[in-house]
Scaffold this motif. Sequence first.
Motif, mmCIF file in Angstrom:
data_model
loop_
_atom_site.group_PDB
_atom_site.id
_atom_site.type_symbol
_atom_site.label_atom_id
_atom_site.label_comp_id
_atom_site.label_asym_id
_atom_site.label_seq_id
_atom_site.Cartn_x
_atom_site.Cartn_y
_atom_site.Cartn_z
ATOM 1 N N ASP A 124 0.858 -1.181 0.000
ATOM 2 C CA ASP A 124 0.000 0.000 0.000
ATOM 3 C C ASP A 124 0.892 1.227 0.000
ATOM 4 O O ASP A 124 1.688 1.420 0.930
ATOM 5 N N ILE A 125 0.754 2.058 -1.045
ATOM 6 C CA ILE A 125 1.556 3.276 -1.159
ATOM 7 C C ILE A 125 0.612 4.440 -1.445
ATOM 8 O O ILE A 125 -0.104 4.420 -2.451
ATOM 9 N N ASP A 126 0.600 5.411 -0.557
ATOM 10 C CA ASP A 126 -0.283 6.569 -0.706
ATOM 11 C C ASP A 126 0.518 7.768 -1.199
ATOM 12 O O ASP A 126 1.609 8.058 -0.665
ATOM 13 N N CYS A 157 2.994 7.674 2.647
ATOM 14 C CA CYS A 157 3.360 6.528 3.472
ATOM 15 C C CYS A 157 3.360 5.283 2.590
ATOM 16 O O CYS A 157 2.769 5.270 1.505
ATOM 17 N N ALA A 158 4.043 4.245 3.071
ATOM 18 C CA ALA A 158 4.111 2.985 2.330
ATOM 19 C C ALA A 158 4.231 1.847 3.333
ATOM 20 O O ALA A 158 5.060 1.894 4.242
ATOM 21 N N ASP A 209 6.480 -0.894 7.857
ATOM 22 C CA ASP A 209 6.655 0.407 7.214
ATOM 23 C C ASP A 209 7.868 0.324 6.280
ATOM 24 O O ASP A 209 8.980 0.072 6.718
ATOM 25 N N ILE A 210 7.627 0.519 4.980
ATOM 26 C CA ILE A 210 8.708 0.420 3.993
ATOM 27 C C ILE A 210 9.006 1.776 3.347
ATOM 28 O O ILE A 210 9.638 1.838 2.294
ATOM 29 N N SER A 211 8.567 2.852 3.988
ATOM 30 C CA SER A 211 8.750 4.188 3.407
ATOM 31 C C SER A 211 10.216 4.508 3.155
ATOM 32 O O SER A 211 10.558 5.145 2.144
ATOM 33 N N LEU A 214 11.739 3.328 -0.239
ATOM 34 C CA LEU A 214 11.166 3.803 -1.503
ATOM 35 C C LEU A 214 11.443 5.293 -1.700
ATOM 36 O O LEU A 214 11.569 6.053 -0.732
ATOM 37 N N ARG A 215 11.512 5.690 -2.958
ATOM 38 C CA ARG A 215 11.707 7.103 -3.281
ATOM 39 C C ARG A 215 10.457 7.901 -2.908
ATOM 40 O O ARG A 215 9.330 7.482 -3.168
ATOM 41 N N THR A 216 10.690 9.078 -2.359
ATOM 42 C CA THR A 216 9.579 9.922 -1.922
ATOM 43 C C THR A 216 8.848 10.555 -3.097
ATOM 44 O O THR A 216 7.623 10.716 -3.068
ATOM 45 N N VAL A 217 9.572 10.894 -4.152
ATOM 46 C CA VAL A 217 8.981 11.595 -5.296
ATOM 47 C C VAL A 217 8.890 10.657 -6.490
ATOM 48 O O VAL A 217 9.838 9.928 -6.801
#
Length: 275
Positions: A124-126, A157-158, A209-211, A214-217
Amino acid sequence: LLYAPLTFSQNNDEEASEKKPIKIGVKAGYSLGNLTDNNDNIYTKEYESKSGLDVGVQVTFPINDRISIQTEVNYTDRGATRAGVQPAPSDELSGMLNQFLPLVGMPLVTDENPLYANFESEFDIDYIEVPVLVQFGWGDDLRFHVEAGPYIGYMLCATQNTMGMSEFYYDEGGNAEVMVPNPYYSPGNPAGGPQFVPIGAQDVTAETDISDDLRTVNFGGIVGVGLSKNISDKSSLFLNARGSYGFTTIQFDETFGQSHIGSVVFSLGYAYTLD
């Protein structure tokens, strides 16, 4: 002396009459997100589409009767699901196994050589996404349009959700079950059992939490079609269908894939024409 001011006034009136009113709108929709990786990575292959929610606001700036520029701010729910034998979260187990695996001539458990288990996994990636689209439209009371343009997304978040009970395996095919030293084994006592025994099924249910992985942008493109119907002089309802694709890969570490995230979105909205 009177002619020039009169002409100037007429030109201003004509320019004002040619101005197209700005529209503002709100929308909500159903999305099918997807994760694609062209490298057949063990961590990202075989993921399927995941449904989600898209909501947003938009402002449309007409250029002429045919062309408009539309900017939006949208909340998007992206992700994907996978079920079956796949790399398993197993830091604690891996640490224990790595203490004796070299002693029996087996390679260490690492990110490149993970353990496997049979379970369900969901990403899940918002995002907050801001597209800028060019629209080409036809019609007045009932209007059809096509649209295309870039977007930029900022990850909020991811998370990775894993669910299920499973044995652990050394191989992707699920044939070589993980064995651990038997604490009751004794060479001179057959009743103690074999030297190595299966660990049995383990609960792999977790939310991670895998944020930070992952790249933010995220930057990508959108194409779509839409249909709007006037319901009053200033109000209209619209339907929209569009597809998006991220041009940038979302992982920092290529060990865990080089995935692009995309979606197909169907939305319903309301637009109001400003004076």
